[in-house]
Design an enzyme around this catalytic site. Structure first.
Site, PDB file in Angstrom:
ATOM      1  N   THR A 110      46.884  47.525  17.084  1.00  0.00           N
ATOM      2  CA  THR A 110      46.213  48.341  18.058  1.00  0.00           C
ATOM      3  C   THR A 110      45.669  49.639  17.403  1.00  0.00           C
ATOM      4  O   THR A 110      46.380  50.306  16.497  1.00  0.00           O
ATOM      5  CB  THR A 110      47.690  48.936  18.966  1.00  0.00           C
ATOM      6  OG1 THR A 110      48.394  48.130  19.161  1.00  0.00           O
ATOM      7  CG2 THR A 110      47.200  50.034  20.067  1.00  0.00           C
ATOM      8  N   PRO A 111      44.377  49.657  17.105  1.00  0.00           N
ATOM      9  CA  PRO A 111      43.636  50.198  16.320  1.00  0.00           C
ATOM     10  C   PRO A 111      43.738  51.853  16.331  1.00  0.00           C
ATOM     11  O   PRO A 111      43.826  52.582  15.550  1.00  0.00           O
ATOM     12  CB  PRO A 111      42.146  49.968  16.529  1.00  0.00           C
ATOM     13  CG  PRO A 111      42.414  48.559  17.247  1.00  0.00           C
ATOM     14  CD  PRO A 111      43.518  48.197  17.913  1.00  0.00           C
ATOM     15  N   TYR A 153      61.487  41.472   3.805  1.00  0.00           N
ATOM     16  CA  TYR A 153      62.254  41.158   2.519  1.00  0.00           C
ATOM     17  C   TYR A 153      62.943  39.692   2.868  1.00  0.00           C
ATOM     18  O   TYR A 153      63.741  39.307   2.062  1.00  0.00           O
ATOM     19  CB  TYR A 153      63.142  42.234   2.013  1.00  0.00           C
ATOM     20  CG  TYR A 153      64.034  42.622   2.894  1.00  0.00           C
ATOM     21  CD1 TYR A 153      63.916  43.898   3.705  1.00  0.00           C
ATOM     22  CD2 TYR A 153      65.176  41.862   3.110  1.00  0.00           C
ATOM     23  CE1 TYR A 153      64.928  44.293   4.601  1.00  0.00           C
ATOM     24  CE2 TYR A 153      66.084  42.258   3.905  1.00  0.00           C
ATOM     25  CZ  TYR A 153      66.003  43.481   4.648  1.00  0.00           C
ATOM     26  OH  TYR A 153      67.098  43.957   5.658  1.00  0.00           O
ATOM     27  N   SER A 210      72.318  47.898   1.994  1.00  0.00           N
ATOM     28  CA  SER A 210      72.387  49.157   1.198  1.00  0.00           C
ATOM     29  C   SER A 210      73.790  49.403   0.558  1.00  0.00           C
ATOM     30  O   SER A 210      74.006  49.590  -0.440  1.00  0.00           O
ATOM     31  CB  SER A 210      72.050  50.384   2.184  1.00  0.00           C
ATOM     32  OG  SER A 210      70.549  50.282   2.511  1.00  0.00           O
ATOM     33  N   LYS A 261      65.817  57.322  12.025  1.00  0.00           N
ATOM     34  CA  LYS A 261      65.043  58.006  11.079  1.00  0.00           C
ATOM     35  C   LYS A 261      64.136  59.217  11.558  1.00  0.00           C
ATOM     36  O   LYS A 261      63.900  60.408  11.106  1.00  0.00           O
ATOM     37  CB  LYS A 261      64.147  57.245  10.134  1.00  0.00           C
ATOM     38  CG  LYS A 261      64.846  56.461   9.357  1.00  0.00           C
ATOM     39  CD  LYS A 261      63.895  55.533   8.475  1.00  0.00           C
ATOM     40  CE  LYS A 261      64.639  54.480   7.873  1.00  0.00           C
ATOM     41  NZ  LYS A 261      63.648  53.672   6.738  1.00  0.00           N
ATOM     42  N   ASN A 292      45.556  48.093  12.116  1.00  0.00           N
ATOM     43  CA  ASN A 292      46.637  47.780  12.837  1.00  0.00           C
ATOM     44  C   ASN A 292      46.136  46.988  14.218  1.00  0.00           C
ATOM     45  O   ASN A 292      44.998  46.805  14.310  1.00  0.00           O
ATOM     46  CB  ASN A 292      47.312  49.215  13.553  1.00  0.00           C
ATOM     47  CG  ASN A 292      48.639  48.935  14.070  1.00  0.00           C
ATOM     48  OD1 ASN A 292      49.505  48.070  13.558  1.00  0.00           O
ATOM     49  ND2 ASN A 292      48.966  49.637  15.302  1.00  0.00           N
ATOM     50  N   ASP A 316      61.642  56.876   1.413  1.00  0.00           N
ATOM     51  CA  ASP A 316      60.965  55.562   1.705  1.00  0.00           C
ATOM     52  C   ASP A 316      59.261  55.436   1.023  1.00  0.00           C
ATOM     53  O   ASP A 316      59.000  54.238   0.640  1.00  0.00           O
ATOM     54  CB  ASP A 316      60.758  55.382   3.154  1.00  0.00           C
ATOM     55  CG  ASP A 316      61.997  54.884   4.060  1.00  0.00           C
ATOM     56  OD1 ASP A 316      62.713  54.243   3.237  1.00  0.00           O
ATOM     57  OD2 ASP A 316      62.316  55.470   4.972  1.00  0.00           O
ATOM     58  N   GLY A 371      49.629  48.124   9.779  1.00  0.00           N
ATOM     59  CA  GLY A 371      50.511  48.543  10.438  1.00  0.00           C
ATOM     60  C   GLY A 371      50.499  49.859  10.751  1.00  0.00           C
ATOM     61  O   GLY A 371      50.051  50.698   9.846  1.00  0.00           O
ATOM     62  N   ASN A 385      65.477  59.699   6.011  1.00  0.00           N
ATOM     63  CA  ASN A 385      66.323  58.599   5.527  1.00  0.00           C
ATOM     64  C   ASN A 385      67.274  59.056   4.537  1.00  0.00           C
ATOM     65  O   ASN A 385      68.301  58.141   4.229  1.00  0.00           O
ATOM     66  CB  ASN A 385      65.136  57.445   5.110  1.00  0.00           C
ATOM     67  CG  ASN A 385      65.154  57.550   3.513  1.00  0.00           C
ATOM     68  OD1 ASN A 385      64.829  58.525   2.852  1.00  0.00           O
ATOM     69  ND2 ASN A 385      65.247  56.385   2.787  1.00  0.00           N
TER      70      ASN A 385
END
Ligand code: ATR
Length: 273
Positions: free
Chosen positions: A157-158, A218, A24, A73, A155, A109, A132, A94
């Site tokens: 973990t559903p 990234y 940043s 955050k 995800n 975001d 996710g 953020n």
């Protein structure tokens, strides 16, 4: 840096922990330089227990522009005087701006995610799949719904996916195995799978060849997921663009100037080299 720091120089910062490798400062300082804005942007390593003190210090020092990164955050909401409806809905701030002595929290975001995708596709009426169910997923789901996409959350973990989908009003939820069984024009990975490792959260065969695929990871720039997607014939967008666009929106909020995207993207690349 060739800019001169003087008595009128504004200080902007990001608070995060550990300070690690945030790009940043590189992006924002490059933008300030390109736009001739008399400001510097620095990173502060703030441990979770010190977040409230850091915010109080920022207020006392008159730091008008403060970015908030991992792991603060969610916790930072309690330290803002005001949090806008978007950040409240996402559950994360953020971006904090000091206005008339009040710390005002918002979230960029979500707009980073949608603008990154909009480099390649319209979103209204599209079927989007978010992999996710953490903080990045919340921002992505919120943004996609804002833009009028249909959104399914998948995800490992559903149960977490179901909770996120119910809270934000998404159209469905399931496990990672469901990719390939649900319509998917737009695919976003927000899991940490692929971060500095050659792994993908989903098998290549499950990626629709007609999809646009964005990876929040990234580093590396070409993740396994993006390589698989490209091999399948899908269009890909690197996670860099999510970060560049969210930073560009912060710059717009703080300075009312349009961000030099390519300058910021170039600085992002150089900071990672
Ligand atoms: P953030 O807030 O940065 O999005 P997070 O809340 O830690 O991060 O969420 C990380 C996400 O990556 C979660 O969806 C997590 O899945 P679980 O909810 O099942 O934990 C996902 N994740 C992490 N490691 C994973 C792995 N090896 N395989 C699949 N998903 C993984």
């Amino acid at each position: 840096m060739s800019r001169t720091i003087g008595p009128g120089t504004a200080l902007c910062c990001v608070v995060l922990h550990p300070a690690g490798h945030t790009r940043s400062p590189a992006m924002h300082n490059a933008a300030f330089e390109a736009l001739g804005i008399d400001a510097v942007y620095v990173a502060f390593d703030v441990a979770p227990a010190a977040l409230g003190t850091a915010l109080a210090g920022a207020r006392a020092l008159g730091i008008r522009q403060l970015a908030v990164s991992i792991p603060h955050k969610e916790a930072v909401l309690a330290h803002c005087d005001e949090v806008d409806a978007t950040a409240r809905r996402i559950g994360a701030v953020n971006t904090v701006t000091l206005r008339d002595g009040r710390l005002v929290g918002t979230n960029t975001d979500w707009i980073g995610a949608v603008r990154a995708l909009e480099r390649a596709t319209e979103l209204r009426g599209r079927d989007a799949v978010v992999l996710g169910a953490g903080g990045a997923a919340c921002a992505a789901v919120y943004g996609l719904l804002e833009r009028g996409a249909r959104v399914r959350v998948l995800n490992r973990t559903p149960g977490r996916a179901e909770a996120l989908a119910a809270r934000l009003g998404a159209d469905g939820a399931g496990s990672l195995d469901d990719l390939g069984r649900v319509p998917c024009d737009v695919l976003i990975n927000t899991t940490s799978v692929g971060l500095r490792e050659d792994c993908s959260p989903v098998p290549a065969a499950a990626i629709a060849s007609s999809a646009v695929v964005l990876d929040a990871v990234y580093d590396p720039p070409q993740t396994r997921l993006l390589r698989d997607a490209a091999t399948r014939g899908a269009r890909t967008i690197g996670g860099k663009w999510w970060l560049v666009h969210q930073a560009a929106e912060q710059l717009r909020i703080w300075t009312a100037r349009e961000a030099p995207l390519d300058v910021m993207a170039g600085a992002f690349d150089r900071a990672g080299a």
